[in-house]
Scaffold this active site. Structure first.
Site, PDB file in Angstrom:
ATOM      1  N   ARG A  35     -28.605   0.307  15.580  1.00 56.54           N
ATOM      2  CA  ARG A  35     -28.092   1.468  15.725  1.00 56.54           C
ATOM      3  C   ARG A  35     -29.078   2.534  15.309  1.00 56.54           C
ATOM      4  O   ARG A  35     -30.111   2.441  14.599  1.00 56.54           O
ATOM      5  CB  ARG A  35     -26.955   1.726  14.589  1.00 56.54           C
ATOM      6  CG  ARG A  35     -25.539   1.347  14.895  1.00 56.54           C
ATOM      7  CD  ARG A  35     -24.860   1.597  13.817  1.00 56.54           C
ATOM      8  NE  ARG A  35     -23.627   0.430  13.687  1.00 56.54           N
ATOM      9  CZ  ARG A  35     -22.278   0.611  14.291  1.00 56.54           C
ATOM     10  NH1 ARG A  35     -22.302   1.951  14.867  1.00 56.54           N
ATOM     11  NH2 ARG A  35     -21.577   0.011  14.386  1.00 56.54           N
ATOM     12  N   GLY A  39     -26.281   1.390   7.999  1.00 54.17           N
ATOM     13  CA  GLY A  39     -25.128   1.447   7.377  1.00 54.17           C
ATOM     14  C   GLY A  39     -24.081   0.818   7.947  1.00 54.17           C
ATOM     15  O   GLY A  39     -22.784   0.534   7.421  1.00 54.17           O
ATOM     16  N   GLY A  40     -24.461   0.265   9.277  1.00 54.31           N
ATOM     17  CA  GLY A  40     -23.201  -0.474  10.134  1.00 54.31           C
ATOM     18  C   GLY A  40     -21.959   0.299  10.326  1.00 54.31           C
ATOM     19  O   GLY A  40     -21.839   1.461  10.318  1.00 54.31           O
ATOM     20  N   THR A  41     -20.972  -0.544  10.655  1.00 52.19           N
ATOM     21  CA  THR A  41     -19.639   0.179  10.960  1.00 52.19           C
ATOM     22  C   THR A  41     -18.983   0.779   9.844  1.00 52.19           C
ATOM     23  O   THR A  41     -18.466   2.119  10.171  1.00 52.19           O
ATOM     24  CB  THR A  41     -18.769  -0.999  11.358  1.00 52.19           C
ATOM     25  OG1 THR A  41     -19.327  -1.879  12.575  1.00 52.19           O
ATOM     26  CG2 THR A  41     -17.257  -0.499  11.842  1.00 52.19           C
ATOM     27  N   GLY A 176      -0.267  -2.051  16.127  1.00 52.18           N
ATOM     28  CA  GLY A 176      -0.627  -2.774  14.837  1.00 52.18           C
ATOM     29  C   GLY A 176      -0.548  -1.866  13.735  1.00 52.18           C
ATOM     30  O   GLY A 176      -1.043  -0.927  13.422  1.00 52.18           O
ATOM     31  N   VAL A 233       3.159  -5.596  22.207  1.00 56.34           N
ATOM     32  CA  VAL A 233       2.498  -4.821  23.217  1.00 56.34           C
ATOM     33  C   VAL A 233       2.083  -5.551  24.319  1.00 56.34           C
ATOM     34  O   VAL A 233       1.330  -6.502  24.291  1.00 56.34           O
ATOM     35  CB  VAL A 233       1.680  -3.673  22.934  1.00 56.34           C
ATOM     36  CG1 VAL A 233       0.676  -3.028  23.969  1.00 56.34           C
ATOM     37  CG2 VAL A 233       1.957  -2.711  21.677  1.00 56.34           C
ATOM     38  N   ALA A 266      -4.994  -1.168  17.232  1.00 54.40           N
ATOM     39  CA  ALA A 266      -5.667  -1.700  15.980  1.00 54.40           C
ATOM     40  C   ALA A 266      -5.100  -3.133  15.384  1.00 54.40           C
ATOM     41  O   ALA A 266      -4.148  -3.034  14.588  1.00 54.40           O
ATOM     42  CB  ALA A 266      -5.245  -0.537  14.701  1.00 54.40           C
ATOM     43  N   HIS A 441      -3.499   8.655 -22.680  1.00 52.97           N
ATOM     44  CA  HIS A 441      -2.207   9.336 -22.319  1.00 52.97           C
ATOM     45  C   HIS A 441      -2.883  10.952 -22.060  1.00 52.97           C
ATOM     46  O   HIS A 441      -3.558  11.653 -22.889  1.00 52.97           O
ATOM     47  CB  HIS A 441      -1.267   9.531 -23.069  1.00 52.97           C
ATOM     48  CG  HIS A 441       0.129  10.232 -23.003  1.00 52.97           C
ATOM     49  ND1 HIS A 441       0.777   9.733 -21.997  1.00 52.97           N
ATOM     50  CD2 HIS A 441       0.320  11.318 -23.428  1.00 52.97           C
ATOM     51  CE1 HIS A 441       1.905  10.553 -21.541  1.00 52.97           C
ATOM     52  NE2 HIS A 441       1.455  11.811 -22.661  1.00 52.97           N
TER      53      HIS A 441
HETATM   54  P1  NAI Z   1      -5.099  -5.739  10.491  1.00 53.27           P
HETATM   55  O1  NAI Z   1      -5.272  -7.357  10.652  1.00 53.27           O
HETATM   56  O2  NAI Z   1      -5.293  -5.492   9.251  1.00 53.27           O
HETATM   57  O3  NAI Z   1      -3.738  -5.648  11.307  1.00 53.27           O
HETATM   58  C1  NAI Z   1      -3.520  -5.841  12.429  1.00 53.27           C
HETATM   59  C2  NAI Z   1      -2.265  -5.644  12.853  1.00 53.27           C
HETATM   60  O4  NAI Z   1      -1.617  -5.707  14.402  1.00 53.27           O
HETATM   61  C3  NAI Z   1      -1.336  -6.917  12.055  1.00 53.27           C
HETATM   62  O5  NAI Z   1      -0.350  -6.596  11.500  1.00 53.27           O
HETATM   63  C4  NAI Z   1      -0.921  -7.684  13.836  1.00 53.27           C
HETATM   64  O6  NAI Z   1       0.328  -8.408  13.392  1.00 53.27           O
HETATM   65  C5  NAI Z   1      -0.650  -6.507  14.526  1.00 53.27           C
HETATM   66  N1  NAI Z   1      -0.876  -7.024  16.007  1.00 53.27           N
HETATM   67  C6  NAI Z   1      -1.652  -7.907  16.637  1.00 53.27           C
HETATM   68  N2  NAI Z   1      -1.345  -8.069  17.800  1.00 53.27           N
HETATM   69  C7  NAI Z   1      -0.268  -7.138  18.194  1.00 53.27           C
HETATM   70  C8  NAI Z   1       0.360  -6.819  19.434  1.00 53.27           C
HETATM   71  N3  NAI Z   1       0.247  -7.221  20.478  1.00 53.27           N
HETATM   72  N4  NAI Z   1       1.290  -5.685  19.337  1.00 53.27           N
HETATM   73  C9  NAI Z   1       1.557  -5.270  18.157  1.00 53.27           C
HETATM   74  N5  NAI Z   1       1.151  -5.613  16.947  1.00 53.27           N
HETATM   75  C10 NAI Z   1       0.011  -6.571  16.804  1.00 53.27           C
HETATM   76  O7  NAI Z   1      -6.379  -5.290  11.497  1.00 53.27           O
HETATM   77  P2  NAI Z   1      -6.889  -3.762  11.681  1.00 53.27           P
HETATM   78  O8  NAI Z   1      -5.863  -2.789  10.934  1.00 53.27           O
HETATM   79  O9  NAI Z   1      -7.372  -3.564  13.065  1.00 53.27           O
HETATM   80  O10 NAI Z   1      -8.159  -3.792  10.673  1.00 53.27           O
HETATM   81  C11 NAI Z   1      -9.328  -4.798  11.173  1.00 53.27           C
HETATM   82  C12 NAI Z   1      -9.892  -5.045   9.805  1.00 53.27           C
HETATM   83  O11 NAI Z   1     -10.653  -4.305   9.477  1.00 53.27           O
HETATM   84  C13 NAI Z   1      -9.014  -5.802   8.952  1.00 53.27           C
HETATM   85  O12 NAI Z   1      -9.690  -7.167   8.484  1.00 53.27           O
HETATM   86  C14 NAI Z   1      -9.039  -4.897   7.613  1.00 53.27           C
HETATM   87  O13 NAI Z   1      -9.122  -5.504   6.323  1.00 53.27           O
HETATM   88  C15 NAI Z   1     -10.310  -4.226   7.963  1.00 53.27           C
HETATM   89  N6  NAI Z   1     -10.400  -2.673   7.421  1.00 53.27           N
HETATM   90  C16 NAI Z   1     -10.136  -2.645   6.113  1.00 53.27           C
HETATM   91  C17 NAI Z   1     -10.038  -1.097   5.513  1.00 53.27           C
HETATM   92  C18 NAI Z   1      -9.726  -1.143   4.305  1.00 53.27           C
HETATM   93  O14 NAI Z   1     -10.376  -1.936   3.269  1.00 53.27           O
HETATM   94  N7  NAI Z   1      -9.236   0.132   3.612  1.00 53.27           N
HETATM   95  C19 NAI Z   1     -10.011  -0.067   6.507  1.00 53.27           C
HETATM   96  C20 NAI Z   1     -10.143  -0.513   7.848  1.00 53.27           C
HETATM   97  C21 NAI Z   1     -10.358  -1.917   8.317  1.00 53.27           C
END
Ligand code: NAI
Length: 462
Positions: A35, A39-41, A176, A233, A266, A441
């Protein structure tokens, strides 16, 4: 041909932390990054830009909903999308430049380009081959694809496209109900969009505490987000900048269609290892594409290690960082180690959701006897004053020994509050240890203490 002690592939939170730590420990280190910025993604198209937009839109929400009640009136806030995007880009720039500065300070050489590993001990970047005693792969992950759904990053977007849309969308379908879907969904809802989340399972945020997930759904619904649960979906179709989403309800297999001007996919991420030449090198991977490693992050090829999203475990920046530090220490002859039992997870919505350790579900599955100490933010004076009393702290402790096994928080600053419990768990603390610690507090953290008290004789303010 330059000779290094260590070449790290990828400058995301796993890779850049590994490179800096290794350099601090006296190794001659290079880090390869294709990139334009380090810093990556996480820094470029993930954690950091999303937090900027979450912060900006939270401020907007506060101004629209809570200012009047506090006696602040006057001008109605208006969103200048270009300026909001510029603010976000500036935050990214400050952070990515910060890593460049840290590389210089620690004498980590940035090899610009995409790397491949022609053989153990060698890393090819462009036309140049560099030699290294050890190689750490920290190449991260990419959004996983969904059959029937074609991402164009304009109408049908991943989190990357969602962070840089030309204008705020009016109607968003989120596929998702996980972390990305709910963080980005919150941003768009606060900007005034109609947001509908379609989730395959019958609940949100799988893997998190079920009670937290239920409360979370209720609160997000109150914020205007719609949910279609138990729905798979099937396909998306884009015509004249509008998308039609086709999904099937799992309970009766009925097919439905919905229109939106933006669809966010997502549904999880998968390891990104393209172009590294893993197969040719003989590095073993799982069927899901994760690089197989042993306890010391060693792959099946001597001298090649892997960390972060490219290997097993939660895809979290801080998990990658910890692995980066651990492998650097191992390579420097120290005893690097990560405690996988105490890795917090945070969702940066409002309220925030944070968790660490066991859930009631995992404890039941393991047949372990546990007790629950729960305290609602309704009983916390600071939360009441700040319009943040929705949510609770839940601490799970061993029924016999009182040792803290896990904690789940939905509420204000949950992502910060959780660390008090993480530290307690690292020290093998009992709930009583937390309960007997004086908490200032009025602070949100009193709710943590009250939940700890609830594991024993009971809380005061409930
Ligand atoms: P995720 O694994 O958290 O959630 C994906 C969701 O999509 C699940 O609930 C699953 O059941 C659903 N799903 C799968 N296929 C589907 C379909 N065909 N139709 C409807 N729903 C479906 O994945 P997400 O949100 O994409 O995040 C990816 C990664 O990035 C995760 O490991 C997450 O921990 C990480 N991440 C962490 C953050 C944080 O720590 N705040 C912020 C953003 C991402």
């Amino acid at each position: 041909m330059a000779q290094f002690d260590l070449i790290v592939i990828g400058a995301g939170p796993g890779g850049y932390v590994c490179a800096i730590r290794a350099a601090q420990l006296g190794l001659k280190v290079a880090c390869v990054e294709g990139r334009e910025t380090l810093g990556g993604t996480c820094l470029n198209v993930g954690c950091i830009p999303s937090k900027a937009l979450l912060h900006a839109t939270h401020m907007l929400h506060e101004a629209e909903h809570n200012f009047a009640e506090m006696g602040i009136g006057g001008v109605k806030p208006k969103v200048d999308w270009k300026k909001m995007q510029a603010y976000k880009d500036d935050v990214i720039g400050q952070n990515t430049k910060g890593i460049e500065f840290l590389f210089k300070k620690n004498k980590v050489e940035w090899l610009k380009g995409w790397a491949s590993i022609p053989e153990a001990g060698k890393v090819k970047v462009g036309d140049e081959v560099h030699e290294a005693k050890n190689i750490v792969i920290a190449s991260g992950s990419e959004p996983s694809s969904l059959p029937g759904v074609e991402v164009d990053e304009k109408v049908v977007v991943t989190s990357t496209g969602a962070l840089s849309l030309g204008r705020p969308p009016g109607n968003v379908m989120v596929i998702g109900g996980g972390v990305i879907g709910l963080e980005m969904g919150s941003i768009f809802a606060r900007l005034g969009a109609k947001v509908t989340v379609i989730e395959y399972l019958d609940r949100l945020i799988p893997g998190n505490d079920a009670e937290v997930a239920k409360t979370f759904q209720r609160i997000l619904k109150k914020q205007g987000i719609e949910f279609i649960l138990g729905a798979a979906v099937q396909a998306t179709e884009v015509k004249r900048n509008k998308a039609t989403v086709t999904y099937r309800l799992r309970k009766d297999d009925s097919e439905h269609k919905l229109e939106a001007d933006c669809v966010l996919v997502a549904t999880g991420r998968r390891p990104f290892t393209e172009g590294l030449g893993l197969k040719e090198l003989g590095i073993e991977t799982t069927r899901g594409g994760q690089i197989k490693t042993d306890r010391h992050y060693a792959t099946s090829v001597r001298g090649v290690y892997a960390i972060g999203d490219a290997i097993a475990g939660p895809m979290l920046a801080h998990k990658a960082e910890d692995e980066g530090m651990a492998v650097a220490e191992i390579l420097a002859g120290q005893a690097g180690h990560v405690n996988y039992g105490v890795i917090p997870g945070v969702i940066y919505t409002h309220p925030e959701v944070a968790s660490v350790g066991e859930t009631e579900e995992t404890l039941k599955e393991a047949g372990r006897a546990y007790k629950v100490g729960k305290f609602s933010f309704m009983g916390n004076g600071r939360a009441k004053a700040n319009f943040a009393a929705d949510g609770f702290v839940k601490i799970l402790a061993d029924k016999e020994t009182d040792r803290i096994l896990g904690a789940h928080i939905i509420g204000p600053m949950a992502g910060d509050l959780i660390h008090e419990i993480c530290v307690a768990m690292e020290f093998g603390a009992a709930a009583e240890d937390l309960a007997r610690t004086c908490h200032a507090h009025p602070t949100y953290s009193e709710a943590v203490r009250e939940a700890a008290l609830a594991c024993g004789d009971g809380p005061i303010h409930a």
